[in-house]
Design an enzyme around this catalytic site. Structure first.
Site, PDB file in Angstrom:
ATOM      1  N   ARG A 170      17.048  11.235  36.808  1.00 50.33           N
ATOM      2  CA  ARG A 170      16.455  11.994  37.904  1.00 50.33           C
ATOM      3  C   ARG A 170      17.546  12.784  38.584  1.00 50.33           C
ATOM      4  O   ARG A 170      18.645  12.278  38.805  1.00 50.33           O
ATOM      5  CB  ARG A 170      15.802  11.043  38.911  1.00 50.33           C
ATOM      6  CG  ARG A 170      14.682  10.258  38.281  1.00 50.33           C
ATOM      7  CD  ARG A 170      13.964   9.400  39.288  1.00 50.33           C
ATOM      8  NE  ARG A 170      12.936   8.610  38.605  1.00 50.33           N
ATOM      9  CZ  ARG A 170      12.202   7.671  39.192  1.00 50.33           C
ATOM     10  NH1 ARG A 170      12.379   7.427  40.476  1.00 50.33           N
ATOM     11  NH2 ARG A 170      11.305   7.008  38.501  1.00 50.33           N
ATOM     12  N   HIS A 174       1.292   0.937  37.674  1.00 51.03           N
ATOM     13  CA  HIS A 174       2.719   1.080  37.335  1.00 51.03           C
ATOM     14  C   HIS A 174       3.411  -0.017  38.109  1.00 51.03           C
ATOM     15  O   HIS A 174       3.139  -0.179  39.285  1.00 51.03           O
ATOM     16  CB  HIS A 174       3.324   2.385  37.858  1.00 51.03           C
ATOM     17  CG  HIS A 174       2.638   3.627  37.466  1.00 51.03           C
ATOM     18  ND1 HIS A 174       3.293   4.641  36.829  1.00 51.03           N
ATOM     19  CD2 HIS A 174       1.375   4.062  37.637  1.00 51.03           C
ATOM     20  CE1 HIS A 174       2.472   5.639  36.629  1.00 51.03           C
ATOM     21  NE2 HIS A 174       1.301   5.329  37.114  1.00 51.03           N
ATOM     22  N   HIS A 189       3.401  -0.544  32.379  1.00 46.47           N
ATOM     23  CA  HIS A 189       2.141   0.092  32.756  1.00 46.47           C
ATOM     24  C   HIS A 189       1.006  -0.760  32.248  1.00 46.47           C
ATOM     25  O   HIS A 189       0.982  -1.137  31.076  1.00 46.47           O
ATOM     26  CB  HIS A 189       2.083   1.515  32.212  1.00 46.47           C
ATOM     27  CG  HIS A 189       3.112   2.389  32.847  1.00 46.47           C
ATOM     28  ND1 HIS A 189       4.379   2.536  32.340  1.00 46.47           N
ATOM     29  CD2 HIS A 189       3.090   3.080  34.008  1.00 46.47           C
ATOM     30  CE1 HIS A 189       5.083   3.311  33.145  1.00 46.47           C
ATOM     31  NE2 HIS A 189       4.329   3.653  34.165  1.00 46.47           N
ATOM     32  N   LYS A 212       0.738   2.162  46.851  1.00 47.10           N
ATOM     33  CA  LYS A 212       1.574   1.141  46.212  1.00 47.10           C
ATOM     34  C   LYS A 212       1.903  -0.002  47.151  1.00 47.10           C
ATOM     35  O   LYS A 212       1.806   0.125  48.368  1.00 47.10           O
ATOM     36  CB  LYS A 212       2.875   1.785  45.722  1.00 47.10           C
ATOM     37  CG  LYS A 212       3.682   2.434  46.836  1.00 47.10           C
ATOM     38  CD  LYS A 212       5.027   2.961  46.355  1.00 47.10           C
ATOM     39  CE  LYS A 212       5.793   3.609  47.505  1.00 47.10           C
ATOM     40  NZ  LYS A 212       7.180   3.891  47.179  1.00 47.10           N
ATOM     41  N   CYS A 264       6.010   6.633  32.390  1.00 47.26           N
ATOM     42  CA  CYS A 264       4.553   6.526  32.239  1.00 47.26           C
ATOM     43  C   CYS A 264       3.976   7.376  31.107  1.00 47.26           C
ATOM     44  O   CYS A 264       3.186   6.855  30.311  1.00 47.26           O
ATOM     45  CB  CYS A 264       3.824   6.785  33.542  1.00 47.26           C
ATOM     46  SG  CYS A 264       4.769   7.461  34.887  1.00 47.26           S
ATOM     47  N   ASP A 324      10.268  -1.339  33.623  1.00 45.51           N
ATOM     48  CA  ASP A 324       9.010  -0.657  33.894  1.00 45.51           C
ATOM     49  C   ASP A 324       7.881  -1.273  33.076  1.00 45.51           C
ATOM     50  O   ASP A 324       8.120  -1.821  31.996  1.00 45.51           O
ATOM     51  CB  ASP A 324       9.171   0.821  33.480  1.00 45.51           C
ATOM     52  CG  ASP A 324       8.286   1.737  34.281  1.00 45.51           C
ATOM     53  OD1 ASP A 324       7.484   1.236  35.097  1.00 45.51           O
ATOM     54  OD2 ASP A 324       8.393   2.959  34.083  1.00 45.51           O
ATOM     55  N   GLN A 355      14.770   1.350  34.301  1.00 44.60           N
ATOM     56  CA  GLN A 355      13.759   0.623  35.052  1.00 44.60           C
ATOM     57  C   GLN A 355      13.210  -0.512  34.210  1.00 44.60           C
ATOM     58  O   GLN A 355      13.032  -0.367  33.005  1.00 44.60           O
ATOM     59  CB  GLN A 355      12.589   1.551  35.388  1.00 44.60           C
ATOM     60  CG  GLN A 355      12.951   2.669  36.329  1.00 44.60           C
ATOM     61  CD  GLN A 355      11.735   3.534  36.606  1.00 44.60           C
ATOM     62  OE1 GLN A 355      11.128   4.071  35.693  1.00 44.60           O
ATOM     63  NE2 GLN A 355      11.390   3.675  37.869  1.00 44.60           N
TER      64      GLN A 355
END
Length: 653
Positions: free
Chosen positions: A374, A526, A396, A480, A345, A394, A392
């Site tokens: 992570r 997200h 945004h 979420k 992000c 991912d 990911q």
RNA sequence: GCCGAGGUAGCUCAGCUGGUAGAGCAGACGAUUCGUAAUCGUCAGGUCGCCGGUUCAAUCCCGGCCCUCGGCUCCA
């Protein structure tokens, strides 16, 4: 005589003496029912089902009631049955190891467990002895009896017995002067019940394993030994469960991955880090191609961001406060601290902030196959499903408040399209809200949260998607929606997540110029659909047992010459397929066809093309499918066209 | 991270509480030229997870560490 009126599920009623038990009523209905009865469900005669509860068959009924007598045919009875099996386990353990300290023993999804504290560990041989003792106690058909004791007396009993954990439970859970106990022979347990009348019915069970578990699940507490058992009403159901376990082992991606040469994890490189081998890499490439195209089609823009960024950025985002324990430590470069990214992000936010944005541009949807690292504690790593470095899919989305619901809807729609494409047709949706009891774990105000949760609920309701609300499951920056897909053998997997965020735009001071010429703050969504490519790949391997659909198969056709004499024709066939953009491989080893077929079959190649003299002569290939078997000869061009069609249609079977 | 079980050839596994290891498959080579799930033979392959200790001697016993598995806790 003082009687009460009992209404049975079929609507019929009976007048019985006050204080009659369900067991007695069952006997009046039929001896068979009396024999099969496990537990009773009672509710007040009139009114809603609110007062409904499950009680022991021997509990006296004191008022007009509706009564149902539950047997093995009633699923709610299974939990009670398993709970009684847990008591049977504890009773058996106490017989063999009288000095153990007892923890808790609830029913679980497939059976039950009971926790014990004991200096020595339980060995596999101990488990066998315990199971044998359980069968012995079951054969004796010992009654499970309910007793009431004053709280003080209960505490005294456990104190004398040296059962500290039980004292703790009584202190915490007993908020009435009298507390209930159940006895099974010499075993006595503080327990709300209800239980089945006696141990004799518990036959279909098997002790599975023993594992460490913190007392009350809290890390600082002593670690108990938890004995797990599988338990069902019938042996057939137990066998079926054990068979499903076997099936899951057969599909295990940690076994199939190396076997099919898809990926590996190397001790030398470190735990939780994935090496994608050529075949796995090819599947990933195909997955990514599909995704990128779909992203562009749906109005996303593709971006790339750095893997390390200044630590200050992560302070601004709040990660150093709320996410630190999942981050690798910072590294110092030229006296500045840099952080390996655990999320994408902040990078996307910096792109948004790189210039002034107008409301005319919104929504801006930035997508990245972003690799993040992570720190996961060593005990939680699991194949591809839980790793330390992963990518990911991912994105945004930066938008205005009035766009938020349609954006969320588009995300959910995208997620469903993706599930269909990859061959999943069942799913479960969860809405994760914050835990109102722990506001300190979340960023933002209570009003923000209420508004955000409202937006998610509205969207799901408008889309008529059933969902479960999960309190306390939200991430720190917002609520979420999670979509869990259900795989070929019914297991749910959490992958897709769509997260609302009003927090980061504030922290980073994001703005756009509105129609009114003033500065406004955008909202952020997200979202990740696969969640992580690694995890999704793992799920995909298990879903298909490694037999990928043709459009994803690393090798779509293996060409098998019957002998070396026909290698030339086989090579021609292979080359033509490759030239047509298909993935073919020639097996020109000096082996018999049977052996080549076996190997191609084990590698789960969808099509095997057997070619020999007849085929070379006629310009055909003999087609064998990995699951449908021998199709016989087919003109080569026809096979090529058929394969092409199957690939283009992304057939998932 | 915690509790428990493990780590022996590329893979799957044997190895009788101490005398430096074996099978099948895979691999290389040779023979065979084969029609829908394993052709035959030969050979090669191991600091017995790593480090330290005990011992004349350690794959085996002891200690530490690494990794895997089953759970707990946590999660994409």
């Amino acid at each position: 005589m003082d009687t009460i009126r009992i209404t049975l599920p079929d609507g019929s009623t009976q007048q019985v003496p006050r204080g009659s038990t369900a067991a007695e009523i069952a006997r009046r209905i039929s001896p068979r029912l009396a024999e099969e009865a496990l537990v009773a469900r009672v509710s007040p005669a009139l009114g809603s089902a609110d007062g409904e509860e499950l009680v022991d068959l021997r509990r006296p009924l004191e008022q007009d009631s509706r009564l149902a007598i539950l047997t093995e045919k009633d699923p709610p009875a299974l939990e009670i049955f398993r709970h009684s099996a847990a008591h049977l386990l504890a009773a058996a353990v106490l017989e063999l190891f009288p000095d153990v300290k007892l923890g808790v023993g609830p029913p679980i999804e497939y059976g039950f467990f009971y926790e014990f504290l004991r200096d020595q560990r339980f060995t596999p041989e101990d488990l066998e002895r315990i199971e044998a003792k359980m069968r012995e106690l079951a054969a004796q058909n010992i009654p499970n009896e309910r007793k009431l004791l004053p709280k003080a007396e209960a505490l005294e009993l456990y104190r004398k017995w040296g059962q500290g954990f039980k004292c703790e439970l009584v202190e915490e859970k007993a908020n009435e002067p009298m507390v209930s106990f159940y006895t099974t022979g010499k075993f006595i347990d503080f327990c709300r019940g209800p239980h089945i009348p006696s141990t004799g019915r518990i036959r279909a069970f098997k002790l599975m394993n023993v594992a460490g578990a913190y007392w009350k699940g809290e890390e600082g507490n002593p670690q108990m030994q938890r004995i797990y058992g599988a338990c069902f009403f019938t042996q057939a159901e137990l066998d079926d469960y054990l068979h499903r376990l076997e099936e899951a082992r057969r599909r295990d991606h940690r076994r199939l991955g190396p076997e099919l040469d898809l990926f590996s994890i190397q001790e030398e490189a470190g735990p939780g880090l994935i090496f994608w081998h050529p075949k796995g890499g090819l599947v990933r490439k195909l997955m990514e191609d599909w995704l990128r195209e779909e992203l562009l089609r749906r109005g996303y823009q593709l971006v790339f961001t750095p893997h390390i960024m200044r630590l200050d950025l992560w302070k601004t985002s709040g990660h150093t406060n709320f996410y630190r324990e999942n981050m690798f430590g910072p590294m110092e470069v030229e006296k500045a601290d840099y952080q390996l990214k655990p999320m994408n992000c902040p990078g996307h936010i910096l792109i948004y902030k790189s210039r002034l944005r107008s409301y005319r541009e919104l929504p801006i949807r930035l997508a990245e196959l972003g690799t993040v690292y992570r720190y996961e504690r060593s005990g939680v790593l699991h194949g591809l499903l839980r790793v330390r470095g992963f990518t990911q899919d991912d994105a945004h989305i930066f938008c205005m408040p009035e766009q938020i619901e349609s954006e969320i809807e588009a995300c959910v729609d995208f997620a469903f399209a993706l599930l269909r494409t990859f061959g999943f047709d069942r799913y479960e949706v969860e809405l994760s809200a914050r835990d109102p009891a722990h506001p300190e774990s979340y960023a933002g105000t209570a009003e923000d949260w209420a508004r955000a949760e409202g937006a998610l609920v509205n969207t799901l309701e408008r889309m008529k998607i059933p969902f479960k609300k999960m309190e306390g499951e939200a991430v720190f920056y917002g609520p979420k929606i999670d979509v869990k897909l259900v795989d070929a053998i019914g297991r749910p997997w959490q992958l897709t997540t769509v997260q609302f965020d009003f927090n980061l735009p504030l922290r980073f001071g994001l703005e756009y110029v509105g129609e009114d010429g003033g500065r406004h703050q955008p909202l952020m969504v997200h979202r990740a659909l696969w969640g992580s490519i690694e995890r999704f790949f793992g799920v995909l391997i298990e879903h298909y047992t490694g037999a990928f659909p043709v459009w994803l198969a690393p090798v779509q056709a293996e060409v098998l010459p019957v002998s070396e004499k026909f290698t030339d024709y086989a090579r021609k066939v292979t080359d033509k397929l490759i030239a047509a953009g298909l993935r073919a491989h020639l097996d020109d080893r000096n082996e018999k066809v049977q052996a080549k077929i076996r190997d191609a079959q084990l590698q789960k190649v969808p099509y095997m093309l057997v070619v020999g003299g007849k085929e070379a002569q006629a310009g055909t290939v003999s087609v064998r499918h990995r699951s449908k078997g021998d199709f016989g000869p087919k003109p080569f061009d026809e096979f090529l066209a058929d394969l092409r069609r199957e690939v283009d249609a992304r057939v998932t079977t």
